[in-house]
Write an enzyme that holds these catalytic residues in place. Structure first.
Site, PDB file in Angstrom:
ATOM      1  N   ASP A   1       0.827  -1.201   0.000  1.00  0.00           N
ATOM      2  CA  ASP A   1       0.000   0.000   0.000  1.00  0.00           C
ATOM      3  C   ASP A   1       0.865   1.255   0.000  1.00  0.00           C
ATOM      4  O   ASP A   1       0.542   2.237  -0.653  1.00  0.00           O
ATOM      5  CB  ASP A   1      -0.962   0.012   1.199  1.00  0.00           C
ATOM      6  CG  ASP A   1      -0.260  -0.189   2.529  1.00  0.00           C
ATOM      7  OD1 ASP A   1       0.864  -0.736   2.546  1.00  0.00           O
ATOM      8  OD2 ASP A   1      -0.829   0.195   3.560  1.00  0.00           O
TER       9      ASP A   1
ATOM     10  N   ASP B   1       7.448   3.894   2.671  1.00  0.00           N
ATOM     11  CA  ASP B   1       7.736   5.082   3.472  1.00  0.00           C
ATOM     12  C   ASP B   1       9.260   5.144   3.686  1.00  0.00           C
ATOM     13  O   ASP B   1       9.987   5.665   2.843  1.00  0.00           O
ATOM     14  CB  ASP B   1       6.948   4.943   4.777  1.00  0.00           C
ATOM     15  CG  ASP B   1       6.918   6.202   5.605  1.00  0.00           C
ATOM     16  OD1 ASP B   1       7.644   7.151   5.286  1.00  0.00           O
ATOM     17  OD2 ASP B   1       6.191   6.235   6.611  1.00  0.00           O
TER      18      ASP B   1
HETATM   19  C1  PRP Z   1       3.013  -0.244   6.550  1.00  0.00           C
HETATM   20  C2  PRP Z   1       2.813  -0.430   5.068  1.00  0.00           C
HETATM   21  C3  PRP Z   1       4.138  -0.966   4.612  1.00  0.00           C
HETATM   22  C4  PRP Z   1       5.108  -0.325   5.584  1.00  0.00           C
HETATM   23  C5  PRP Z   1       5.799   0.828   4.918  1.00  0.00           C
HETATM   24  O1  PRP Z   1       2.761  -1.463   7.171  1.00  0.00           O
HETATM   25  O2  PRP Z   1       1.762  -1.323   4.800  1.00  0.00           O
HETATM   26  O3  PRP Z   1       4.208  -2.368   4.732  1.00  0.00           O
HETATM   27  O4  PRP Z   1       4.361   0.148   6.707  1.00  0.00           O
HETATM   28  O5  PRP Z   1       6.623   1.496   5.826  1.00  0.00           O
HETATM   29  P1  PRP Z   1       8.204   1.543   5.670  1.00  0.00           P
HETATM   30  O6  PRP Z   1       8.517   1.833   4.242  1.00  0.00           O
HETATM   31  O7  PRP Z   1       8.590   2.673   6.587  1.00  0.00           O
HETATM   32  O8  PRP Z   1       8.769   0.233   6.134  1.00  0.00           O
HETATM   33  P2  PRP Z   1       2.580  -1.623   8.741  1.00  0.00           P
HETATM   34  O9  PRP Z   1       3.863  -2.083   9.336  1.00  0.00           O
HETATM   35  O10 PRP Z   1       1.984  -0.378   9.313  1.00  0.00           O
HETATM   36  O11 PRP Z   1       1.574  -2.836   8.844  1.00  0.00           O
HETATM   37  P3  PRP Z   1       0.109  -2.950   8.241  1.00  0.00           P
HETATM   38  O12 PRP Z   1       0.264  -3.079   6.732  1.00  0.00           O
HETATM   39  O13 PRP Z   1      -0.431  -4.186   8.862  1.00  0.00           O
HETATM   40  O14 PRP Z   1      -0.643  -1.709   8.603  1.00  0.00           O
END
Ligand code: PRP
Length: 191
Positions: A101, A104
């Site tokens: 999704d 970051d």
């Molecule tokens: C979010 C998103 C990505 C990740 C991106 O997942 O879905 O997997 O963070 O962040 P980064 O580039 O800083 O690593 P999250 O860990 O919040 O879990 P979720 O998808 O279950 O909400």
């Protein structure tokens, strides 16, 4: 701090139109796969992107799921990646498309590239609905990208804040109301 829902950044119509365009790009990039493309859905955030993308694709796909966690209950990445649920299907010699999704910091994606590469897939690419380059800590290759967004915390269409708001049909900004609180997730108010 207390937070509330802010403006819509990307509405449902805009999201679906772009997902259709991405599907066409992805179909064109896999003209001849010996077996169906594996859509590796990164739980939980990419659930809606992955399912909508799959229905816009003309190529056959198989679904596989992996769950990782990089955020705690707050609005910033913790920096470390925790594997919550690993893959169970054989990925060796398969064309694997990781579906995210949002990218970051890049820490999650970097971890997943290494983790999935150990399965020796035939190819390994990445599609992300959102890219937030301002906070990047690790360079990661993005093969298919829906939207580049500014450094704002966003929720909806799979993206959560402390577990809620994933089911919003649009992607919306989260507004920091600046009110100190010790109630954690319960302090989130809808508007
Ligand atoms: C979010 C998103 C990505 C990740 C991106 O997942 O879905 O997997 O963070 O962040 P980064 O580039 O800083 O690593 P999250 O860990 O919040 O879990 P979720 O998808 O279950 O909400």
């Amino acid at each position: 701090m207390a937070y509330s829902l802010g403006d819509i950044l990307l509405d449902a119509t805009t999201l679906q139109k772009r997902i259709g365009e991405l599907a066409a790009e992805i179909d064109a990039a896999y003209p001849d796969t010996p077996q169906p493309l594996v859509l590796l859905t990164i739980l939980k955030g990419s659930i809606f992107f992955s399912t909508d993308l799959s229905r816009a694709l003309r190529n056959n796909v198989e679904f596989e799921f992996i769950a990782v966690r990089s955020y705690g209950g707050g609005t910033t990445s913790s920096g470390s990646v925790e594997l919550v649920k690993d893959v169970s299907m054989q990925l060796r010699d398969r064309d694997v498309l990781m579906v995210e999704d949002i990218i970051d910091t890049g820490n999650t994606t970097s971890y997943l590239y290494d983790h999935i590469a150990r399965h020796e897939p035939r190819s390994l690419r990445l599609a992300t609905l959102l890219n937030k380059p301002d906070r990047r800590e690790r360079d990661v290759r993005i093969d298919f990208c829906g939207f580049t967004i500014p450094n704002e915390f966003v929720v909806g269409f799979g993206l959560d804040m402390a577990g809620v708001y994933r089911n919003l049909p649009d992607i919306r900004l989260v507004q920091d109301d600046g009110v100190p609180t010790e109630q954690g997730a319960n302090a989130i108010a809808s508007s």
